[in-house]
Design a protein around this motif. Sequence first.
Motif, PDB file in Angstrom:
ATOM      1  N   LYS A 169      -5.096 -49.074  47.432  1.00 34.45           N
ATOM      2  CA  LYS A 169      -6.371 -49.425  46.767  1.00 34.45           C
ATOM      3  C   LYS A 169      -7.481 -48.474  47.196  1.00 34.45           C
ATOM      4  O   LYS A 169      -8.395 -48.186  46.444  1.00 34.45           O
ATOM      5  N   ASN A 170      -7.395 -47.993  48.437  1.00 36.97           N
ATOM      6  CA  ASN A 170      -8.442 -47.126  48.997  1.00 36.97           C
ATOM      7  C   ASN A 170      -8.274 -45.659  48.569  1.00 36.97           C
ATOM      8  O   ASN A 170      -9.064 -44.807  48.979  1.00 36.97           O
ATOM      9  N   SER A 227      -5.596 -42.824  56.800  1.00 31.77           N
ATOM     10  CA  SER A 227      -6.608 -43.461  55.957  1.00 31.77           C
ATOM     11  C   SER A 227      -7.930 -43.560  56.708  1.00 31.77           C
ATOM     12  O   SER A 227      -7.964 -43.523  57.941  1.00 31.77           O
ATOM     13  N   ASP A 248      -5.705 -43.736  49.360  1.00 30.10           N
ATOM     14  CA  ASP A 248      -5.037 -42.946  50.397  1.00 30.10           C
ATOM     15  C   ASP A 248      -3.527 -42.864  50.197  1.00 30.10           C
ATOM     16  O   ASP A 248      -2.831 -42.301  51.047  1.00 30.10           O
ATOM     17  N   LEU A 294      -9.739 -46.259  56.249  1.00 27.99           N
ATOM     18  CA  LEU A 294     -10.012 -47.701  56.289  1.00 27.99           C
ATOM     19  C   LEU A 294     -10.373 -48.105  57.722  1.00 27.99           C
ATOM     20  O   LEU A 294      -9.722 -47.671  58.670  1.00 27.99           O
ATOM     21  N   TRP A 330      -9.580 -57.209  47.992  1.00 29.15           N
ATOM     22  CA  TRP A 330     -10.204 -55.913  47.695  1.00 29.15           C
ATOM     23  C   TRP A 330     -11.364 -56.090  46.718  1.00 29.15           C
ATOM     24  O   TRP A 330     -12.438 -55.493  46.900  1.00 29.15           O
TER      25      TRP A 330
END
Lengths: 334, 334
Positions: free
Chosen positions: B154-155, B61, B157, B63, B31
């Motif tokens: 990490k995103n 998400s 979501d 992503l 990441w």
Amino acid sequence: MLKFNEQQQIDDIQGALALRPDVEKIIDTIWEKGFDNIFYLGIGGTYASAMQAVTYINGKSDLPAYVQHAAEYYTTGNRRLTEKSLVILSSVTGTTQEVVVAVDEIKKIGATLLGFIDQEGSLLAEKCDYVITYPAPGTEQLKFFMAADRLMNKNGDFADYEDYYGELEQHLAKGLVEAEKQADAFGLAFAEKHRHDDMHYFIGAGNHWGAVYSYAMCYWEEQSWLRSKSIHASEFLHGTLEIVEETTPVTLFLGEDEQRPLAERVKNMLPRICANYTFIDTKDYPVAGISEKYRGRILSPLLMHCVTQRIDAHVEKLNCHPLEIRRYYRQFDY
Amino acid sequence: MLKFNEQQQIDDIQGALALRPDVEKIIDTIWEKGFDNIFYLGIGGTYASAMQAVTYINGKSDLPAYVQHAAEYYTTGNRRLTEKSLVILSSVTGTTQEVVVAVDEIKKIGATLLGFIDQEGSLLAEKCDYVITYPAPGTEQLKFFMAADRLMNKNGDFADYEDYYGELEQHLAKGLVEAEKQADAFGLAFAEKHRHDDMHYFIGAGNHWGAVYSYAMCYWEEQSWLRSKSIHASEFLHGTLEIVEETTPVTLFLGEDEQRPLAERVKNMLPRICANYTFIDTKDYPVAGISEKYRGRILSPLLMHCVTQRIDAHVEKLNCHPLEIRRYYRQFDY
């Protein structure tokens, strides 16, 4: 020849190719405006055609092209489909339930919708930003590939584009009807041998995988009411092979694109474990006037359709089962 | 209970969950470095698990996560897989031929490879940038989802990430063995009824679609040598339904994610055209300590695996067919 109207089929293909100025005008307008991703949207048979188009683009271009299943779209969603995306779809009736729901959701997002919708004034025709209406059976893949080709041409991935379409316009329609004549005896023999199979396995890869998927589901199951299973050539070797015995009916489609080696691997292996296999290889169908280097594009999948169309015509007659009747689909609400 | 080692199964799940600090360390490093796209790479059973993980991510998400079939990669290619991409894969043996070839190509591109490779020192373990080795059967999906969960966390979501894993670590392993006990009588009855089916249809959607695909191919066909076909719930209604008659054996998996309505549509329709259907609904398997809102994530697919594992154990015994033998796979060169 059974269920074969040569002039009509020539006219249908020629007419589809004559849509090119319309396709180009639309794609060029979209190209000028710009887009982030391209989604071929479908369900059932159109999902299969979408897989063919996307595999085709992936092998030749860095355009960000993806398959989007209509029902998965309105349930799971796809956040890479944005107001800047191009969505390409096709529908014969213009009313396919799940596609209508998906398109309504996509309209809320604001993506650009290009529809090959065969029914003027239908729900889907009304909802798309750009519509091309050309209701000729067997031209869906050609339309999808025409849009893909123009996109790849604009993207700098297809310098020979004009030369290629020059050859198609001159030779494709005639080549396909000649191939169909060539395939008729095979189609009859195959139909006679397999029309009562309790199960038939169809294998393919590349831009034939969508064709195999659709052939097993939309033709054998839906139209002929015959049990069949499609399996990708590379997946066949990871499970399905174990149920193959001497008498298991297995048919392998061999195409002419980048994934041909995956089908050839099955071709080499199958005769060692099975005595009831058939190979249908589009390389066996020469087409005058179309360059070797272009055969793996739309020609090879269309040639395969010529062959399977011969099988279907004979199965229909021998099995006394009209291909247009449905037990359940659109017969009652569910 | 047949083929059921309760403590071993608890230890396997608990051990997989204990990999989380390793998974987090690797994902966090990746990441920090940044990436453009995430590809779950697979073939056969790992392709199925990849479909499950990507459907899972897509529902929750933005992503950019995609499934990449290994053999399609080294033939057709994928120009969106770049030196900045993250590729996640799994292998029991670490030697799956097509995956090795794909990984060699990916290494030339320079993408980052994270492998859950069960065999230390194997070809694939050597080739991956990051390797986690934990050879416990039935934990592949959990590993794939753990990587997905950390990425989504990490995103931004998955705010409840810690709470969620707290519940899994406390209750998942026990919940699964209890579900398996609950499913045993059903598994035996199902095996007795269907172990000689000439064909069995399995239907599912969402993060169960990969499970259905794998169950038909990797379990019934490959391990039990029984004919079966998997079909997505939404695709079933576009072709395959036409071959269903009163006596056709059809089993529908009902999960608990965004695509549950697609399976429910088949559930409502099927009894009107078929009298030989089975519904397996993970909602029928309560798990103490895991919140309702988390059930649609990894719990529901793992519960389904508990149920099918019961069927397989009984089919193996009744059919006198050891699940580990193969007719062809890895038995000779092809």
